[in-house]
Design a protein around this motif. Structure first.
Motif, mmCIF file in Angstrom:
data_model
loop_
_atom_site.group_PDB
_atom_site.id
_atom_site.type_symbol
_atom_site.label_atom_id
_atom_site.label_comp_id
_atom_site.label_asym_id
_atom_site.label_seq_id
_atom_site.Cartn_x
_atom_site.Cartn_y
_atom_site.Cartn_z
ATOM 1 N N ASN A 78 0.850 -1.169 0.000
ATOM 2 C CA ASN A 78 0.000 0.000 0.000
ATOM 3 C C ASN A 78 0.897 1.234 0.000
ATOM 4 O O ASN A 78 1.996 1.198 0.552
ATOM 5 C CB ASN A 78 -0.881 -0.019 1.260
ATOM 6 C CG ASN A 78 -1.947 1.023 1.241
ATOM 7 O OD1 ASN A 78 -1.680 2.188 1.517
ATOM 8 N ND2 ASN A 78 -3.162 0.617 0.945
ATOM 9 N N SER A 80 0.697 3.723 1.749
ATOM 10 C CA SER A 80 0.987 3.963 3.159
ATOM 11 C C SER A 80 1.648 2.676 3.664
ATOM 12 O O SER A 80 0.978 1.725 4.040
ATOM 13 C CB SER A 80 -0.299 4.252 3.926
ATOM 14 O OG SER A 80 -0.019 4.384 5.291
ATOM 15 N N TYR A 81 2.966 2.614 3.599
ATOM 16 C CA TYR A 81 3.725 1.375 3.759
ATOM 17 C C TYR A 81 3.287 0.438 4.886
ATOM 18 O O TYR A 81 3.155 -0.762 4.665
ATOM 19 C CB TYR A 81 5.223 1.670 3.876
ATOM 20 C CG TYR A 81 5.819 2.296 2.639
ATOM 21 C CD1 TYR A 81 5.364 1.975 1.373
ATOM 22 C CD2 TYR A 81 6.835 3.234 2.738
ATOM 23 C CE1 TYR A 81 5.904 2.555 0.236
ATOM 24 C CE2 TYR A 81 7.384 3.828 1.614
ATOM 25 C CZ TYR A 81 6.913 3.477 0.361
ATOM 26 O OH TYR A 81 7.451 4.044 -0.748
#
Length: 186
Positions: A78, A80-81
């Protein structure tokens, strides 16, 4: 990018007992390997470019060549890691949704595109521990198809799992006693 299925071979000395490799027939090990390599091709990893595939071999009453006794997963990243999910947790989540629980799993396979062996990360080890016996073998395949194997207990020594928790009745009793103690001291 697709991965051709390599010839699978052990990366360390293997002791066979009754013709089984860590409790798996050669046919089951081949299927476990093929399925985690195939799962790896479905990874969504545009940020790390690190593909991982996982396969869970289900305990069945008789050995089979059918992939229906294998549940797979691939890593899903994602932007957003930290929101990404590892292949092992994707596979186990699918298995749990299909109704499988502790005792349902005979072996785990994990494959990557690197030359070295890659074990499940710490979070995945703890997640798998919830549903695997400590003696469950985890086969780790490198990009060439060479593998090593460790048990869940070897990958997560001195682990914390559901078996170390007190029974629910005792937890309820303890919760009630703590509530009474807090009320007395207030």
């Amino acid at each position: 990018m697709t991965t051709s299925i390599p010839k699978f071979s052990p990366g360390e000395a293997v002791t066979e007992k009754d013709g089984l490799i860590h409790g798996l027939s050669a046919q089951e090990l081949q299927l476990l390997a093929e399925q985690c390599f195939e799962a790896k091709t479905k990874a969504y990893c545009p940020y790390s470019l690190f593909r991982v595939g996982a396969s869970l071999l289900l305990n069945t009453s008789s050995p089979t060549t059918s992939a229906s006794h294998i549940i797979t997963g691939a890593n899903v990243e994602n932007a957003s890691y930290p929101v990404g999910t590892c292949a092992e947790r994707v596979a186990m989540g699918s298995a749990i949704m299909a109704g499988h629980r502790l005792g349902s799993f005979k072996a785990v396979g994990v494959s990557t595109d690197i030359a070295d062996f890659c074990s499940p990360c710490g979070m995945c080890r703890q997640f798998l521990r919830e549903f695997l016996g400590l003696d469950t073998p985890v086969f780790m395949f490198n990009k060439e198809g060479t593998w090593i194997v460790r048990t869940m207990g070897e990958l997560l020594p001195l682990s914390f799992g559901p078996d170390v928790l007190p029974p629910r009745e005792e937890m309820r009793r303890r919760g009630g006693e703590e509530g009474e103690d807090k009320a007395k001291t207030a």
